[in-house]
Scaffold this active site. Structure first.
Site, PDB file in Angstrom:
ATOM      1  N   GLN A  17      -1.884  -0.591  -4.028  1.00 36.55           N
ATOM      2  CA  GLN A  17      -2.502  -1.368  -2.958  1.00 36.55           C
ATOM      3  C   GLN A  17      -2.045  -2.820  -2.842  1.00 36.55           C
ATOM      4  O   GLN A  17      -1.817  -3.317  -1.733  1.00 36.55           O
ATOM      5  CB  GLN A  17      -4.044  -1.346  -3.143  1.00 36.55           C
ATOM      6  CG  GLN A  17      -4.758  -2.075  -2.029  1.00 36.55           C
ATOM      7  CD  GLN A  17      -6.278  -2.101  -2.156  1.00 36.55           C
ATOM      8  OE1 GLN A  17      -6.915  -2.886  -1.490  1.00 36.55           O
ATOM      9  NE2 GLN A  17      -6.862  -1.263  -2.995  1.00 36.55           N
ATOM     10  N   GLY A  98       4.323  -2.564 -13.254  1.00 43.08           N
ATOM     11  CA  GLY A  98       3.763  -3.056 -14.502  1.00 43.08           C
ATOM     12  C   GLY A  98       4.725  -4.068 -15.130  1.00 43.08           C
ATOM     13  O   GLY A  98       5.916  -4.097 -14.790  1.00 43.08           O
ATOM     14  N   ARG A 104      13.431  -3.342 -17.107  1.00 42.11           N
ATOM     15  CA  ARG A 104      13.880  -2.055 -17.690  1.00 42.11           C
ATOM     16  C   ARG A 104      14.759  -1.287 -16.717  1.00 42.11           C
ATOM     17  O   ARG A 104      15.645  -0.543 -17.111  1.00 42.11           O
ATOM     18  CB  ARG A 104      12.665  -1.191 -18.077  1.00 42.11           C
ATOM     19  CG  ARG A 104      11.966  -1.636 -19.346  1.00 42.11           C
ATOM     20  CD  ARG A 104      11.175  -0.483 -19.977  1.00 42.11           C
ATOM     21  NE  ARG A 104      10.060  -0.034 -19.178  1.00 42.11           N
ATOM     22  CZ  ARG A 104       8.865  -0.642 -19.132  1.00 42.11           C
ATOM     23  NH1 ARG A 104       8.650  -1.719 -19.856  1.00 42.11           N
ATOM     24  NH2 ARG A 104       7.900  -0.155 -18.378  1.00 42.11           N
ATOM     25  N   VAL A 137      -2.929  -3.776 -14.763  1.00 42.88           N
ATOM     26  CA  VAL A 137      -4.222  -4.169 -14.183  1.00 42.88           C
ATOM     27  C   VAL A 137      -4.470  -3.466 -12.857  1.00 42.88           C
ATOM     28  O   VAL A 137      -3.572  -3.353 -12.026  1.00 42.88           O
ATOM     29  CB  VAL A 137      -4.263  -5.701 -13.981  1.00 42.88           C
ATOM     30  CG1 VAL A 137      -5.458  -6.111 -13.124  1.00 42.88           C
ATOM     31  CG2 VAL A 137      -4.347  -6.412 -15.335  1.00 42.88           C
ATOM     32  N   TYR A 138      -5.687  -3.003 -12.675  1.00 42.67           N
ATOM     33  CA  TYR A 138      -6.147  -2.487 -11.384  1.00 42.67           C
ATOM     34  C   TYR A 138      -7.259  -3.390 -10.849  1.00 42.67           C
ATOM     35  O   TYR A 138      -7.807  -4.237 -11.573  1.00 42.67           O
ATOM     36  CB  TYR A 138      -6.681  -1.053 -11.541  1.00 42.67           C
ATOM     37  CG  TYR A 138      -5.582  -0.020 -11.686  1.00 42.67           C
ATOM     38  CD1 TYR A 138      -4.833   0.375 -10.584  1.00 42.67           C
ATOM     39  CD2 TYR A 138      -5.311   0.565 -12.915  1.00 42.67           C
ATOM     40  CE1 TYR A 138      -3.834   1.321 -10.712  1.00 42.67           C
ATOM     41  CE2 TYR A 138      -4.310   1.516 -13.044  1.00 42.67           C
ATOM     42  CZ  TYR A 138      -3.567   1.894 -11.937  1.00 42.67           C
ATOM     43  OH  TYR A 138      -2.573   2.829 -12.057  1.00 42.67           O
ATOM     44  N   GLU A 139      -7.605  -3.133  -9.591  1.00 47.83           N
ATOM     45  CA  GLU A 139      -8.592  -3.924  -8.859  1.00 47.83           C
ATOM     46  C   GLU A 139      -9.770  -4.438  -9.691  1.00 47.83           C
ATOM     47  O   GLU A 139     -10.010  -5.639  -9.803  1.00 47.83           O
ATOM     48  CB  GLU A 139      -9.120  -3.068  -7.694  1.00 47.83           C
ATOM     49  CG  GLU A 139     -10.301  -3.643  -6.949  1.00 47.83           C
ATOM     50  CD  GLU A 139      -9.950  -4.877  -6.138  1.00 47.83           C
ATOM     51  OE1 GLU A 139      -8.948  -4.861  -5.422  1.00 47.83           O
ATOM     52  OE2 GLU A 139     -10.706  -5.862  -6.216  1.00 47.83           O
ATOM     53  N   ASP A 168      -6.809  -6.551  -5.369  1.00 45.93           N
ATOM     54  CA  ASP A 168      -5.588  -5.950  -4.814  1.00 45.93           C
ATOM     55  C   ASP A 168      -5.203  -6.590  -3.484  1.00 45.93           C
ATOM     56  O   ASP A 168      -4.176  -7.245  -3.363  1.00 45.93           O
ATOM     57  CB  ASP A 168      -5.796  -4.449  -4.605  1.00 45.93           C
ATOM     58  CG  ASP A 168      -5.716  -3.669  -5.908  1.00 45.93           C
ATOM     59  OD1 ASP A 168      -5.208  -4.214  -6.893  1.00 45.93           O
ATOM     60  OD2 ASP A 168      -6.166  -2.512  -5.936  1.00 45.93           O
ATOM     61  N   GLY A 247     -23.218 -21.545  -0.424  1.00 47.98           N
ATOM     62  CA  GLY A 247     -23.106 -22.927   0.035  1.00 47.98           C
ATOM     63  C   GLY A 247     -24.411 -23.681  -0.088  1.00 47.98           C
ATOM     64  O   GLY A 247     -25.322 -23.273  -0.824  1.00 47.98           O
ATOM     65  N   GLY A 248     -24.513 -24.782   0.632  1.00 47.84           N
ATOM     66  CA  GLY A 248     -25.684 -25.644   0.513  1.00 47.84           C
ATOM     67  C   GLY A 248     -26.860 -25.225   1.379  1.00 47.84           C
ATOM     68  O   GLY A 248     -27.924 -25.855   1.310  1.00 47.84           O
ATOM     69  N   GLN A 249     -26.701 -24.194   2.201  1.00 49.88           N
ATOM     70  CA  GLN A 249     -27.802 -23.746   3.069  1.00 49.88           C
ATOM     71  C   GLN A 249     -28.341 -22.440   2.510  1.00 49.88           C
ATOM     72  O   GLN A 249     -27.656 -21.422   2.557  1.00 49.88           O
ATOM     73  CB  GLN A 249     -27.296 -23.534   4.510  1.00 49.88           C
ATOM     74  CG  GLN A 249     -26.570 -24.715   5.113  1.00 49.88           C
ATOM     75  CD  GLN A 249     -27.502 -25.868   5.472  1.00 49.88           C
ATOM     76  OE1 GLN A 249     -28.736 -25.757   5.400  1.00 49.88           O
ATOM     77  NE2 GLN A 249     -26.926 -26.997   5.847  1.00 49.88           N
TER      78      GLN A 249
HETATM   79  N1  COA Z   1      13.168   5.240  -9.199  1.00 48.17           N
HETATM   80  C1  COA Z   1      13.013   5.467 -10.512  1.00 48.17           C
HETATM   81  N2  COA Z   1      11.947   5.068 -11.219  1.00 48.17           N
HETATM   82  C2  COA Z   1      11.000   4.390 -10.543  1.00 48.17           C
HETATM   83  C3  COA Z   1      11.112   4.102  -9.191  1.00 48.17           C
HETATM   84  C4  COA Z   1      12.253   4.553  -8.503  1.00 48.17           C
HETATM   85  N3  COA Z   1      12.444   4.364  -7.208  1.00 48.17           N
HETATM   86  N4  COA Z   1      10.016   3.416  -8.814  1.00 48.17           N
HETATM   87  C5  COA Z   1       9.251   3.278  -9.909  1.00 48.17           C
HETATM   88  N5  COA Z   1       9.854   3.884 -10.956  1.00 48.17           N
HETATM   89  C6  COA Z   1       9.370   3.926 -12.333  1.00 48.17           C
HETATM   90  C7  COA Z   1       9.523   2.595 -13.009  1.00 48.17           C
HETATM   91  O1  COA Z   1      10.801   2.373 -13.463  1.00 48.17           O
HETATM   92  C8  COA Z   1       8.477   2.713 -14.105  1.00 48.17           C
HETATM   93  O2  COA Z   1       9.001   3.500 -15.149  1.00 48.17           O
HETATM   94  P1  COA Z   1       9.072   2.962 -16.698  1.00 48.17           P
HETATM   95  O3  COA Z   1       7.659   2.681 -17.110  1.00 48.17           O
HETATM   96  O4  COA Z   1       9.704   4.112 -17.401  1.00 48.17           O
HETATM   97  O5  COA Z   1       9.879   1.720 -16.711  1.00 48.17           O
HETATM   98  C9  COA Z   1       7.391   3.501 -13.418  1.00 48.17           C
HETATM   99  O6  COA Z   1       8.000   4.219 -12.334  1.00 48.17           O
HETATM  100  C10 COA Z   1       6.336   2.584 -12.790  1.00 48.17           C
HETATM  101  O7  COA Z   1       5.679   1.944 -13.793  1.00 48.17           O
HETATM  102  P2  COA Z   1       4.352   1.102 -13.529  1.00 48.17           P
HETATM  103  O8  COA Z   1       4.532   0.092 -12.448  1.00 48.17           O
HETATM  104  O9  COA Z   1       3.936   0.539 -14.854  1.00 48.17           O
HETATM  105  O10 COA Z   1       3.332   2.186 -12.957  1.00 48.17           O
HETATM  106  P3  COA Z   1       1.958   2.743 -13.562  1.00 48.17           P
HETATM  107  O11 COA Z   1       1.539   3.822 -12.650  1.00 48.17           O
HETATM  108  O12 COA Z   1       2.078   3.109 -14.995  1.00 48.17           O
HETATM  109  O13 COA Z   1       0.958   1.512 -13.469  1.00 48.17           O
HETATM  110  C11 COA Z   1      -0.110  -0.321 -12.284  1.00 48.17           C
HETATM  111  C12 COA Z   1       0.408   1.136 -12.219  1.00 48.17           C
HETATM  112  C13 COA Z   1      -0.601  -0.683 -10.898  1.00 48.17           C
HETATM  113  C14 COA Z   1      -1.245  -0.419 -13.290  1.00 48.17           C
HETATM  114  C15 COA Z   1       1.053  -1.249 -12.704  1.00 48.17           C
HETATM  115  O14 COA Z   1       2.129  -1.062 -11.821  1.00 48.17           O
HETATM  116  C16 COA Z   1       0.664  -2.717 -12.705  1.00 48.17           C
HETATM  117  O15 COA Z   1      -0.014  -3.196 -13.615  1.00 48.17           O
HETATM  118  N6  COA Z   1       1.140  -3.464 -11.703  1.00 48.17           N
HETATM  119  C17 COA Z   1       0.944  -4.906 -11.630  1.00 48.17           C
HETATM  120  C18 COA Z   1      -0.452  -5.246 -11.205  1.00 48.17           C
HETATM  121  C19 COA Z   1      -0.836  -4.622  -9.915  1.00 48.17           C
HETATM  122  O16 COA Z   1      -0.214  -4.802  -8.899  1.00 48.17           O
HETATM  123  N7  COA Z   1      -1.974  -3.913  -9.960  1.00 48.17           N
HETATM  124  C20 COA Z   1      -2.636  -3.449  -8.768  1.00 48.17           C
HETATM  125  C21 COA Z   1      -2.040  -2.283  -8.176  1.00 48.17           C
HETATM  126  S1  COA Z   1      -2.922  -1.956  -6.679  1.00 48.17           S
END
Ligand code: COA
Length: 425
Positions: A17, A98, A104, A137-139, A168, A247-249
């Site tokens: 999101q 993430g 990576r 982190v999520y929402e 988000d 606020g103040g009201q």
């Molecule tokens: N081709 C190949 N691999 C891909 C790809 C593509 N086009 N797009 C994504 N991937 C892979 C990445 O390389 C990664 O793999 P790795 O862990 O082996 O390096 C993986 O898909 C995505 O990892 P990640 O972003 O950590 O996803 P997740 O599902 O484990 O975690 C979140 C999701 C949201 C928790 C995490 O992305 C996050 O903390 N994001 C930052 C904070 C954030 O925006 N949070 C709110 C989201 S609404």
């Protein structure tokens, strides 16, 4: 006149999101947003909370309008070459992977800059540098760590998260502002830069008034907080303020006619000081206008509970819309608690494009929230979200100038996946 961001190309590696909210806004302003998705799977939200079998979920469609989708394996050597070429021909790269994921993949900030020194790389992470920088982190984690949860709810109950997606979508909004600001600076410097938003920071920014109150607490009781009027002592940290206004009201949520059966038969009522006399008259308490115990805002602070109970005895005799109709001409600020059903059906929101009906080839018609930011010279037309990989060939040909043979070679090398074309189109 074209759209405000026409000619700006966004390479959108974002998912879920936070990032997609940002890139959807940029697409609505006219940017060419190319959403890069993992072959076969795509953005995980395509399949989350699915309500129509086989069709992209509302979660996905409502966050990815006006974008194009390319499937590309960023871990495949040929896929990396394509990604490199796309970075070369883009103005902005947006990601909310993430921590460490982009590195990576082999696309560190240094590497990206070497490929295209003018590119803006915009990232959302859960936390900024510090003890939690490696956390996903999520929402709701952001709401809890950014100060929203500790200040939401009632002081005698547990912390609460809010339905507004301030972690988000709030971070997405912050990031969008950072991106257009960096684009503006680039018109002078010619250089790109990194734009970073931490979800914790974004939530804390939205909780600014609570940090204000934390410091006021050091000087004495927060007299506008309900627990002051109710005689409960304050602790060291800003307490939850229930439905008190920030606020103040002073304000509170009051029951209206029908509350026994309708969970949204309530109104937010603000006892704004300049219209105190009108409030007193309308609720049948004209004697409070001159009474020194009620006449000033300061004098009323320790009686707020009783004052709101008295106002509520009046609002309970009217529907929330009747209260609005009576109070608005008197300039008494109030607002009905509107349900999602009422908002979906509200004609004025349809008329302004804030609630829009969109047609989608596999799921049919659905409602979405359109662009809440209205530019007079760049109106938004909401177009449906792309199917997974719908524009893979189109993007490779148009943006990178690849011919059919080159695209077939990429496909054979496993860098792409055949786009799932929609039969209905
Ligand atoms: N081709 C190949 N691999 C891909 C790809 C593509 N086009 N797009 C994504 N991937 C892979 C990445 O390389 C990664 O793999 P790795 O862990 O082996 O390096 C993986 O898909 C995505 O990892 P990640 O972003 O950590 O996803 P997740 O599902 O484990 O975690 C979140 C999701 C949201 C928790 C995490 O992305 C996050 O903390 N994001 C930052 C904070 C954030 O925006 N949070 C709110 C989201 S609404």
């Amino acid at each position: 006149m074209g759209k405000a961001l026409e000619g700006v190309r966004i390479l959108d590696l974002s998912h879920v999101q936070a990032g997609p909210t940002c890139t959807q806004l940029l697409a609505w302003f006219g940017a060419d947003v190319i959403k890069v998705e993992k072959p076969g799977e795509g953005d995980i939200t395509r399949g989350q909370l699915r309500d129509v079998p086989g069709a992209d979920s509302l979660y996905f469609t409502m966050l990815n309008h006006n974008k194009r989708s390319i499937t590309l394996d960023a871990k495949n050597p040929k896929g990396k070459e394509v990604l490199t070429a796309l970075i070369k021909s883009s103005d902005v790269l947006v990601e909310n992977f993430g921590p460490g994921v982009l590195d990576r993949m082999g696309f560190s900030w240094e590497k990206i800059q070497a490929i295209n020194p003018a590119i803006i790389v915009a990232s959302i992470k859960g936390f900024g540098p510090g003890p939690y920088e490696d956390c996903k982190v999520y929402e709701n984690v952001a709401q809890c760590t950014g100060g929203a949860a500790s200040t939401t709810g009632f002081d005698d109950g547990p912390p609460l998260v809010t339905g507004a997606q301030i972690g988000d979508s709030g971070s997405g909004l912050h990031l969008a502002l950072g991106i257009v600001t960096a684009l503006y600076q680039r018109t002078v410097t010619g250089k790109g830069q990194k734009v970073s938003v931490a979800m914790q920071d974004g939530v804390l920014n939205l909780c600014r008034v609570k940090l204000r109150d934390q410091q006021r607490l050091g000087k004495g009781a927060l007299k506008e907080y309900p627990q002051f009027a109710e005689g409960r002592p304050f602790g060291e940290a800003v307490p939850r303020a229930g439905n008190a206004s920030g606020g103040g009201q002073p304000g509170w949520i009051l029951k209206c006619k029908g509350y026994e059966t309708d969970p949204n038969a309530y109104i937010y009522f603000i006892t704004q000081a300049p219209v105190w006399d009108k409030i007193c008259k309308v609720i049948g308490k004209p004697e409070w206008i001159e009474d020194p115990g009620f006449a000033t805002a300061e004098a009323r602070l320790d009686k707020l509970r009783m004052i709101f109970d008295t106002i509520e005895a009046w609002t309970k005799t009217k529907t929330k819309f009747e209260v609005m109709d009576i109070c608005n001409p008197l300039n008494i600020p109030c607002g009905p608690i509107l349900s999602m059903k009422e908002l979906a059906d509200e004609p004025s929101l349809r008329a302004t494009g804030t609630v829009v009906e969109v047609d989608h080839p596999t799921r049919g018609k659905y409602l979405t929230v359109g662009n809440p930011i209205k530019l007079s010279e760049s109106p938004t037309e909401v177009a449906r979200s792309p199917l997974l990989g719908e524009h893979t060939d189109e993007i490779l040909a148009e943006v990178l100038g690849l011919d059919d043979n080159a695209i077939s070679e990429l496909r054979e090398a496993g860098a792409l996946e055949p786009p799932r074309r929609q039969a209905a189109e």
